[in-house]
Design a protein around this motif. Sequence first.
Motif: not given
Length: 337
Positions: A163-173, A220-226
């Motif tokens: 899997g490849t994870l696109l991670r948010r940079a920080t919490d919104p607040w 976050h958004m994930h892309y998976w190859n299983v």
Amino acid sequence: MKNVALVGYGVIGKRVADAINVQDDMDLIGVCDVINDWRIQNAVRKEYDIYAATTDAEKQMKASGISVKGSLQDLLDKVDLVVDCTPKNIAAKNVEVYKKQGIKFIVQGGEKHETTGHSFSAENNYKSAVNLDATRVVSCNTTSILRTLTALKRADLLDYARGTLLRRATDPWESHLGGIMNTMVPEKDIPSHQGPDAQSVDPDLDVITSAVKVPETLSHMHYWNVKLKKEASKEEVLNAFKTSTRIKLIHYDQGLVSNNTIKEMFMDMGRSWGDMYEVALWEDMLKVVGDELFYAYVVDNQAIVIPETIDAIRALTGIETDAHKSIEKTNESLGIG
């Protein structure tokens, strides 16, 4: 009824507090923190009893007009279990206090597995947590990985996953403090920490992750190859995912084309803060080619671990030993499903 303390009233803590408050088999006895600003003022507005983690914090709270019920020790004397939602690495220090008190405790995924010796995901290893003294609810990304891969494993479809994870940079607040702009920051190590973290719950998972921090804060958004154990149809895969009550199948062709549109949908549904406790997985994007599966989903980093934490409370205190019954009860109370 079990009496529960909440230590750390931040992004996760305030949501855990509200979730505990709507259960009929546990009582939120008090909230403990060091802050005296608008965040804890909202806890006062909700009529939660406030406790101060330190003497200095108590002075500042009282100076701000907050009625303080007592110290952390006073709170611990009244409860069966404490949920620690303090920032990363602080909980590890608090653990010594909990152990000395002889009180059960739950920490969040920012702490290391070794802090408790047990990591928790409700649909995967609830039974192993029953009547333990402590557990760690794994992180938002790891929770999503375990939900989806456990569903495939239950259907005897899972061989291995990448899997490849696109991670948010920080919490919104906190976007004004430490966010990133006009860049992406790849994590140096492969696997990123989420794959090994999932294996702390289920050592049999063959999973490797990589991650990139991106300049947004909603999710976050994930892309998976299983790799599947056998050739399967799309319907078989979808039926496997449907065995999880905490995976929500969504449709790209119905306008849910991005994390902000998904967030807007949950806000329109009336969820507090627009929280999405489920993994939002695109059904019409999912593709099966022979024995290979490709899919993508969105993870609400502020909400996904909340139902897991409620289930962990039940498991540790032994008020419910059946995972399915606890999950069903939690889902109903939070409007999941």
